[in-house]
Design an enzyme around this catalytic site. Structure first.
Site, PDB file in Angstrom:
ATOM      1  N   ASP A  73       0.876  -1.169   0.000  1.00 37.23           N
ATOM      2  CA  ASP A  73       0.000   0.000   0.000  1.00 37.23           C
ATOM      3  C   ASP A  73       0.913   1.218   0.000  1.00 37.23           C
ATOM      4  O   ASP A  73       1.982   1.229   0.563  1.00 37.23           O
ATOM      5  CB  ASP A  73      -1.019  -0.026   1.139  1.00 37.23           C
ATOM      6  CG  ASP A  73      -0.403   0.227   2.488  1.00 37.23           C
ATOM      7  OD1 ASP A  73       0.587   0.960   2.515  1.00 37.23           O
ATOM      8  OD2 ASP A  73      -0.899  -0.304   3.489  1.00 37.23           O
ATOM      9  N   TRP A 194      13.004   8.724 -42.306  1.00 39.56           N
ATOM     10  CA  TRP A 194      13.395   8.130 -43.569  1.00 39.56           C
ATOM     11  C   TRP A 194      14.815   8.594 -43.900  1.00 39.56           C
ATOM     12  O   TRP A 194      15.144   9.776 -43.755  1.00 39.56           O
ATOM     13  CB  TRP A 194      12.413   8.552 -44.681  1.00 39.56           C
ATOM     14  CG  TRP A 194      12.886   8.098 -46.019  1.00 39.56           C
ATOM     15  CD1 TRP A 194      12.847   6.818 -46.507  1.00 39.56           C
ATOM     16  CD2 TRP A 194      13.516   8.890 -47.008  1.00 39.56           C
ATOM     17  NE1 TRP A 194      13.424   6.775 -47.755  1.00 39.56           N
ATOM     18  CE2 TRP A 194      13.839   8.036 -48.082  1.00 39.56           C
ATOM     19  CE3 TRP A 194      13.849  10.251 -47.093  1.00 39.56           C
ATOM     20  CZ2 TRP A 194      14.477   8.501 -49.243  1.00 39.56           C
ATOM     21  CZ3 TRP A 194      14.477  10.707 -48.234  1.00 39.56           C
ATOM     22  CH2 TRP A 194      14.779   9.831 -49.300  1.00 39.56           C
ATOM     23  N   ASP A 362      15.346  -4.255 -59.316  1.00 40.56           N
ATOM     24  CA  ASP A 362      14.498  -3.448 -58.430  1.00 40.56           C
ATOM     25  C   ASP A 362      13.257  -2.970 -59.175  1.00 40.56           C
ATOM     26  O   ASP A 362      12.833  -3.549 -60.177  1.00 40.56           O
ATOM     27  CB  ASP A 362      15.337  -2.298 -57.834  1.00 40.56           C
ATOM     28  CG  ASP A 362      14.869  -1.890 -56.447  1.00 40.56           C
ATOM     29  OD1 ASP A 362      13.913  -1.093 -56.371  1.00 40.56           O
ATOM     30  OD2 ASP A 362      15.445  -2.355 -55.439  1.00 40.56           O
ATOM     31  N   ASP A 363      12.690  -1.899 -58.706  1.00 38.38           N
ATOM     32  CA  ASP A 363      11.433  -1.324 -59.200  1.00 38.38           C
ATOM     33  C   ASP A 363      11.476  -1.077 -60.721  1.00 38.38           C
ATOM     34  O   ASP A 363      12.529  -0.795 -61.280  1.00 38.38           O
ATOM     35  CB  ASP A 363      11.240   0.011 -58.468  1.00 38.38           C
ATOM     36  CG  ASP A 363       9.819   0.498 -58.502  1.00 38.38           C
ATOM     37  OD1 ASP A 363       9.018  -0.066 -59.248  1.00 38.38           O
ATOM     38  OD2 ASP A 363       9.526   1.461 -57.766  1.00 38.38           O
ATOM     39  N   ARG A 439       3.788   9.146 -52.021  1.00 32.49           N
ATOM     40  CA  ARG A 439       4.495   8.675 -53.223  1.00 32.49           C
ATOM     41  C   ARG A 439       3.481   8.210 -54.276  1.00 32.49           C
ATOM     42  O   ARG A 439       3.643   7.156 -54.902  1.00 32.49           O
ATOM     43  CB  ARG A 439       5.453   7.532 -52.874  1.00 32.49           C
ATOM     44  CG  ARG A 439       6.655   7.468 -53.780  1.00 32.49           C
ATOM     45  CD  ARG A 439       7.381   6.143 -53.649  1.00 32.49           C
ATOM     46  NE  ARG A 439       8.666   6.195 -54.345  1.00 32.49           N
ATOM     47  CZ  ARG A 439       9.314   5.141 -54.768  1.00 32.49           C
ATOM     48  NH1 ARG A 439       8.843   3.935 -54.582  1.00 32.49           N
ATOM     49  NH2 ARG A 439      10.466   5.274 -55.382  1.00 32.49           N
ATOM     50  N   LYS A 472      12.601  -8.738 -52.751  1.00 33.75           N
ATOM     51  CA  LYS A 472      12.755  -7.545 -51.920  1.00 33.75           C
ATOM     52  C   LYS A 472      11.349  -6.983 -51.762  1.00 33.75           C
ATOM     53  O   LYS A 472      10.770  -6.470 -52.720  1.00 33.75           O
ATOM     54  CB  LYS A 472      13.678  -6.537 -52.613  1.00 33.75           C
ATOM     55  CG  LYS A 472      13.779  -5.214 -51.881  1.00 33.75           C
ATOM     56  CD  LYS A 472      14.774  -4.284 -52.567  1.00 33.75           C
ATOM     57  CE  LYS A 472      14.726  -2.893 -51.960  1.00 33.75           C
ATOM     58  NZ  LYS A 472      15.573  -1.946 -52.700  1.00 33.75           N
ATOM     59  N   TRP A 473      10.791  -7.118 -50.573  1.00 34.25           N
ATOM     60  CA  TRP A 473       9.378  -6.785 -50.305  1.00 34.25           C
ATOM     61  C   TRP A 473       9.331  -5.379 -49.725  1.00 34.25           C
ATOM     62  O   TRP A 473       9.682  -5.168 -48.582  1.00 34.25           O
ATOM     63  CB  TRP A 473       8.816  -7.808 -49.327  1.00 34.25           C
ATOM     64  CG  TRP A 473       7.366  -7.684 -48.985  1.00 34.25           C
ATOM     65  CD1 TRP A 473       6.732  -6.589 -48.489  1.00 34.25           C
ATOM     66  CD2 TRP A 473       6.373  -8.710 -49.072  1.00 34.25           C
ATOM     67  NE1 TRP A 473       5.412  -6.867 -48.279  1.00 34.25           N
ATOM     68  CE2 TRP A 473       5.153  -8.166 -48.617  1.00 34.25           C
ATOM     69  CE3 TRP A 473       6.383 -10.041 -49.487  1.00 34.25           C
ATOM     70  CZ2 TRP A 473       3.971  -8.895 -48.564  1.00 34.25           C
ATOM     71  CZ3 TRP A 473       5.205 -10.772 -49.433  1.00 34.25           C
ATOM     72  CH2 TRP A 473       4.010 -10.203 -48.984  1.00 34.25           C
ATOM     73  N   ASP A 474       8.868  -4.440 -50.550  1.00 36.32           N
ATOM     74  CA  ASP A 474       8.933  -3.026 -50.152  1.00 36.32           C
ATOM     75  C   ASP A 474       7.573  -2.543 -49.640  1.00 36.32           C
ATOM     76  O   ASP A 474       6.531  -3.185 -49.853  1.00 36.32           O
ATOM     77  CB  ASP A 474       9.386  -2.187 -51.356  1.00 36.32           C
ATOM     78  CG  ASP A 474      10.205  -0.978 -50.928  1.00 36.32           C
ATOM     79  OD1 ASP A 474      10.048  -0.521 -49.783  1.00 36.32           O
ATOM     80  OD2 ASP A 474      10.993  -0.472 -51.754  1.00 36.32           O
ATOM     81  N   CYS A 522      11.679  -4.401 -46.558  1.00 36.97           N
ATOM     82  CA  CYS A 522      12.119  -3.040 -46.854  1.00 36.97           C
ATOM     83  C   CYS A 522      10.899  -2.153 -46.690  1.00 36.97           C
ATOM     84  O   CYS A 522       9.789  -2.539 -47.042  1.00 36.97           O
ATOM     85  CB  CYS A 522      12.625  -2.984 -48.297  1.00 36.97           C
ATOM     86  SG  CYS A 522      13.012  -1.332 -48.887  1.00 36.97           S
ATOM     87  N   ASP A 544      17.505   3.746 -46.964  1.00 32.54           N
ATOM     88  CA  ASP A 544      17.696   4.248 -48.326  1.00 32.54           C
ATOM     89  C   ASP A 544      18.933   5.134 -48.404  1.00 32.54           C
ATOM     90  O   ASP A 544      19.382   5.488 -49.492  1.00 32.54           O
ATOM     91  CB  ASP A 544      16.471   5.053 -48.779  1.00 32.54           C
ATOM     92  CG  ASP A 544      15.398   4.153 -49.371  1.00 32.54           C
ATOM     93  OD1 ASP A 544      15.666   2.961 -49.590  1.00 32.54           O
ATOM     94  OD2 ASP A 544      14.277   4.651 -49.613  1.00 32.54           O
TER      95      ASP A 544
HETATM   96  C1  GLA Z   1      12.193   2.248 -51.843  1.00 33.20           C
HETATM   97  C2  GLA Z   1      13.352   1.338 -51.496  1.00 33.20           C
HETATM   98  C3  GLA Z   1      14.458   1.536 -52.503  1.00 33.20           C
HETATM   99  C4  GLA Z   1      13.934   1.217 -53.884  1.00 33.20           C
HETATM  100  C5  GLA Z   1      12.719   2.071 -54.197  1.00 33.20           C
HETATM  101  C6  GLA Z   1      12.068   1.627 -55.487  1.00 33.20           C
HETATM  102  O1  GLA Z   1      12.517   3.573 -51.662  1.00 33.20           O
HETATM  103  O2  GLA Z   1      13.797   1.563 -50.199  1.00 33.20           O
HETATM  104  O3  GLA Z   1      15.570   0.724 -52.196  1.00 33.20           O
HETATM  105  O4  GLA Z   1      13.605  -0.144 -53.941  1.00 33.20           O
HETATM  106  O5  GLA Z   1      11.743   2.002 -53.173  1.00 33.20           O
HETATM  107  O6  GLA Z   1      10.981   2.389 -55.824  1.00 33.20           O
END
Ligand code: GLA
Length: 743
Positions: A73, A194, A362-363, A439, A472-474, A522, A544
Site C-alpha cells: 500500500d 526516412w 528493383d522497381d 508517393r 525484396k518486399w517493399d 524493406c 535508403d
Molecule cells: C524504396 C526502397 C528503394 C527502392 C525504391 C524503389 O525507396 O527503399 O531501395 O527499392 O523504393 O521504388
C-alpha cells in the site's frame, strides 16, 4: 583428444552461455521462478490474488527462497495498493493510475476490470498463468517462454471473452516489465526518420513516462520497438546491469517507460492503444504480440550480443543456423525505373565478374511503371521492357553463376493502375473522405480476405512461374484514413490487428510453398524492422541512405536491437546521393562489409581499378562474412560524436576476428587512438591479415606502434594495436586468424 580439437572445444565452451532453463512453482509461497542462462525472473500471487513481480536480474542461488508476495500500500489514500503493487498484468480497474495492461468496455457500460490468478501450467520452457476478472467471464492467459541459451523471456497474453455479450478491448498490452525502485537508470532507445534511421538516444529515467511508438500502421522509421535500461549509467559497453526488450509486431505499437511516484520502473508494451478498439465476440479471443525481454550483467554490448544470438537461433526463418547472406547486386541506384532486358543483363555480367552471388532487379519491371505515378498493383511483366518475359534475364543471371531476385511492393496500389480502376474499394479509406496519397500510392487493405487472397495469389504465381530465389518486399508509405467501410463501424478498428496477421500469413504460406525463397523486408529503407517481420524475412534493407559515412551511425544504432546478420548495406557511387564527400571505393566497401554486403553502384561507370578493388574486397568479405554476420559484435568506438569509430566481430569459437576502423575527420591531426580488442582467447596466438590495403607503416620515431604480424589474444586486448589512419574519410580493416596449436 587431438590438441587442436581440445582447444577448439574449450573455446566453444567458454564462448557459449550456459544453456539451461528451469521453471519452478512453490505451492507454499505461491511463487513462480524462472531460471535461465544466468538470469532469474520471479513473481508470486499476492494476498489480493494479483500477480506481483518479485525479481528480474542476475541468477540467484537455487537455495534462495522468495517470501510470499505481499501487495504494497502506498501509505496514502492517493496511492492505492492496486497502483503501487508491481503487477505483472494489470486490468484497468480498482483505482489503477499507472499504465494498464488491459482496458475493456462492456456493453452495459461497466469499464472495471480486476484480474486475479486462477491457475497455471508448466510445459517445458513455457509457463502459462490464467487470470480472470473478479466477476465477469473474461480470462487472460499470460504466456512466459524462456530461451535456455540467452535467458530471454517471451511474454504475451491471450484475452478470451466467455461472457455472452461482445466486449470492446481498448488497450491490450503484451506485458509489463518491472525494475526495482531507483533513480539511477538510463534509458536507451532508437529514433530516426526516412534515410536517417536508428540513432541511439540515451537519457536518465525521470518521473513520468517516455513513450516510444508508431501510430502509422507499421513499425515506422521514427522509433524502433526496442529499449534498454542501464543501471548506474554503465558507460562501459561490456559491464553493468542492463535490462532490454523488443516487441515482435509490425503494426502500430507502443512501449511506455514510466517511473511512478514511488520510483518503481514499469515498462509496458503491446498494441498501440491510440485509435485501438477490438470488438471481441462471445467465444472469441485476441492474442497480443510477443514482448521479449532479457537481462545481462555484461553491459549494453552484452545485451545486444544476447539479442543477436536470440534472433539468429530463435527468430529468423532459417533458425537456428541461417545461411550467410549472399553478396548481392541491386539495380535501383544505377537505373531507377529504367530497367530492361539488355540493360539488366549488362549489369549482371559486370556484377558476376566481381564475385556477386545474387542479382536483384528493383522497381520498374511491371505494369505501366515508368516512374512512381503508375503501375503498383498490376503485377504483370511490362511487355515493352521485357518482350520475352523475365525468363531470358533470369537464365542469363543463372548462366553467370548467380541467383535471381526481384523487387515487389505487394501491399500498395497507384490510383493509376488497372487494379485500382477495378477495385477502388480495396484500399484503406473512410467513405466520402479524401484518400491521402504518399508517393502517389494508396495502401491496400490487407485485412480484407479478398485483398489478402489477391496478394498471395499474384506472389505465388510470380514465384511459381519464374525461378526467383529472393524477393525484396517493399512498403513505401504509412497509413492514412485507416477505414474499412466493408465491415460494421464496431469492427473497423480490427484493421490494426487483422492487417498484420494477414501480412504474416501471406509470408508464412509463401515460404511454406516455396521453401528455397528468401525475402527482404524493406520499407523505404528500415521502416519495417522488428522481431515480428523477422520471423518471415531473412534480411532487411537498413536504409535508403547508402552514404558510407552516414551508414556508420545508422549501422551502429541498428545493431543495438538487431543482428548484423540481417543488416544489408550496399556499396553505391561516390559522391553518394546524400553526402557530398568523396569516399574511396575501399572506404565504401569497408563501411558495407559490417553486415550483409551488396553493391548498388552503376557498374557501367566504374573504372578497371574500381572493378579490381571490388573483386579483391568481395573475396576478402567471403572469408569473414560468417564472423561478421553470425559472430559476436563489439562496438569498440562509437561513431556518435566522435572523429573515429571501430567495430570488431569475433567468431563464436574465437578463431577469427574482423576489425573495421574509420577516421571521419582528423581535426588537429591527432594520432589514431589505440584499439583494444575484445572477446579473443587471451592465450591463443592470432595472425594478422589486412583486409583493406595496409596503412602506411609508422616511421621509427612515430608515436604509433607498428602492427605485429602475430601476437597473443592478450596482446591485442590489453596492449592494443595502432592503425595508422590520417586525413578525412579514411578506413582500414584487418582480420585475425587463430594460429592452430600444432602449427
Ligand atoms: C524504396 C526502397 C528503394 C527502392 C525504391 C524503389 O525507396 O527503399 O531501395 O527499392 O523504393 O521504388
Amino acid at each position: 583428444m587431438h590438441l587442436r580439437t581440445a582447444l577448439f572445444t574449450a573455446a566453444l565452451a567458454c564462448a557459449a552461455p550456459a544453456a539451461s532453463a528451469q521453471i519452478h512453482y512453490n505451492p507454499q509461497t505461491h511463487v513462480f521462478r524462472i531460471d535461465s542462462a544466468g538470469t532469474t525472473y520471479a513473481f508470486g500471487v499476492n494476498d489480493m490474488q494479483e500477480l506481483q513481480q518479485l525479481y528480474w536480474g542476475k541468477a540467484l542461488a537455487a537455495s534462495d527462497n522468495f517470501p510470499a508476495a505481499r501487495s504494497n500500500d502506498g501509505n496514502a489514500s492517493f496511492d492505492p495498493a492496486t497502483s503501487t503493487t508491481p503487477q505483472e498484468y494489470a486490468g484497468w480497474g480498482a483505482g489503477l493510475y499507472v499504465e494498464p495492461a488491459l482496458k475493456i468496455t462492456f456493453p452495459d457500460g461497466n469499464r472495471d476490470l480486476v484480474l486475479h490468478y486462477v491457475s497455471h501450467t508448466i510445459d517445458g520452457n513455457t509457463l502459462t498463468i490464467r487470470l480472470k476478472d473478479i466477476e465477469r467471464e473474461v480470462f487472460v492467459s499470460l504466456r512466459y517462454t524462456t530461451d535456455p541459451q540467452t535467458g530471454i523471456l517471451g511474454r504475451s497474453a491471450v484475452i478470451e471473452n466467455r461472457t455472452s455479450d461482445p466486449l470492446l478491448i481498448e488497450q491490450a498490452e503484451s506485458a509489463t516489465w518491472t525494475l526495482p525502485r531507483g533513480t539511477d537508470y538510463t534509458l536507451d532507445y532508437l529514433t530516426g526518420r526516412w534515410a536517417g534511421e536508428d540513432q541511439l538516444q540515451q537519457e536518465a529515467i525521470r518521473p513520468g513516462q517516455r513513450v516510444l511508438e508508431s501510430r502509422r500502421g507499421s513499425t515506422g522509421h521514427q522509433n524502433s520497438p526496442w529499449f534498454a535500461v542501464e543501471r548506474d549509467h554503465a558507460t562501459d559497453q561490456d559491464t553493468g546491469d542492463v535490462w532490454f526488450g523488443t516487441l515482435a509486431w509490425s503494426g502500430s505499437w507502443r512501449i511506455t517507460v514510466e517511473q511512478d511516484q514511488l520510483r518503481a520502473i514499469r515498462i509496458t508494451g503491446g498494441y498501440n492503444p491510440f485509435d485501438f478498439g477490438y470488438r471481441l465476440a462471445p467465444g472469441q479471443s485476441l492474442d497480443t504480440p510477443v514482448f521479449y525481454g532479457g537481462y545481462t550483467h555484461d553491459g549494453i554490448g552484452g545485451a545486444s550480443r544476447l539479442l543477436h544470438r536470440f534472433e539468429i537461433a530463435s527468430i529468423l526463418p532459417q533458425k537456428p543456423t541461417p545461411k550467410a547472406r549472399p553478396v548481392l547486386y541491386n539495380s535501383w541506384e544505377a537505373t531507377e525505373f529504367n530497367v530492361d532486358e539488355a540493360g539488366q543483363e549488362a549489369l549482371a555480367e559486370k556484377a558476376a565478374s566481381i564475385g556477386v552471388e545474387r542479382f536483384v532487379m528493383d522497381d520498374g519491371w511491371f505494369g505501366q511503371r515508368k516512374d512512381d505515378h503508375a503501375g503498383l498493383g498490376d503485377w504483370y511483366v511490362n511487355p515493352q521492357k521485357f518482350p520475352h518475359g523475365l525468363k531470358p534475364l533470369i537464365d542469363k543471371v543463372h548462366s553467370l553463376g548467380m541467383d535471381f531476385g526481384l523487387w515487389v511492393e505487394p501491399e500498395m496500389v497507384n490510383p493509376d493502375s488497372d487494379l485500382y480502376r477495378k477495385h477502388p474499394d480495396w484500399v484503406l479509406n473512410f467513405t466520402g473522405r479524401p484518400r491521402t496519397e504518399g508517393r502517389n500510392q494508396l495502401v491496400l487493405n490487407l485485412a480484407r480476405q479478398d485483398v489478402r487472397d489477391y496478394v498471395y495469389g499474384f506472389l505465388d504465381k510470380l514465384v511459381t512461374e519464374n525461378d526467383i530465389a529472393f524477393l525484396k518486399w517493399d512498403y513505401n508509405r504509412n497509413w492514412s484514413e485507416p477505414g474499412w467501410p466493408a465491415v460494421s463501424p464496431e469492427e473497423q478498428k480490427q484493421v490494426y490487428v487483422q492487417y498484420i496477421d494477414n501480412l504474416y500469413s501471406i509470408l508464412r504460406e509463401l515460404r511454406a510453398k516455396h521453401p528455397g525463397l528468401e525475402i527482404e523486408s524493406c520499407s523505404g529503407g528500415g521502416g519495417r524492422v522488428d522481431l515480428g517481420i523477422l520471423r518471415y524475412t531473412d534480411e532487411v534493407w537498413t536504409s535508403d541512405n547508402t552514404d558510407p559515412f552516414d551508414r556508420l551511425s545508422i549501422q551502429d544504432g541498428f545493431t543495438y536491437a538487431f543482428t548484423p546478420g540481417v543488416m544489408m548495406a550496399w556499396v553505391t557511387d561516390s559522391p553518394a546521393w546524400r553526402h557530398p564527400g568523396i569516399t574511396s571505393v575501399e572506404y565504401r566497401f569497408l563501411s558495407s562489409m559490417q553486415g550483409g554486403l551488396g553493391v548498388g553502384a552503376n557498374l557501367n561507370h566504374w573504372t578497371p581499378e574500381d572493378f579490381a578493388t571490388a573483386k579483391r574486397l568481395i573475396a576478402e568479405y567471403k572469408q569473414i562474412r560468417e564472423t561478421v554476420q553470425h559472430g559476436s559484435l563489439y562496438r569498440l568506438v562509437s561513431p556518435r560524436g566522435s572523429e573515429d569509430s571501430v567495430t570488431e566481430s569475433v567468431s563464436l569459437d574465437r578463431s577469427q576476428a574482423a576489425v573495421f576502423a574509420f577516421l571521419h575527420t582528423s581535426q588537429f591531426g591527432y594520432p589514431y587512438p589505440r584499439i583494444y580488442l575484445r572477446g579473443l582467447d587471451p592465450k591463443a596466438e592470432y595472425r594478422v591479415h589486412w583486409i583493406s590495403s595496409e596503412p602506411e607503416k609508422p616511421g621509427p620515431h612515430s608515436e604509433l606502434t607498428p602492427m605485429p604480424d602475430h601476437a597473443s589474444g592478450a596482446w591485442f586486448m590489453s596492449h592494443g594495436v595502432d592503425v595508422n589512419l590520417r586525413g578525412d574519410f579514411q578506413a582500414a580493416a584487418f582480420r585475425l586468424d587463430r594460429v592452430a596449436a600444432d602449427e
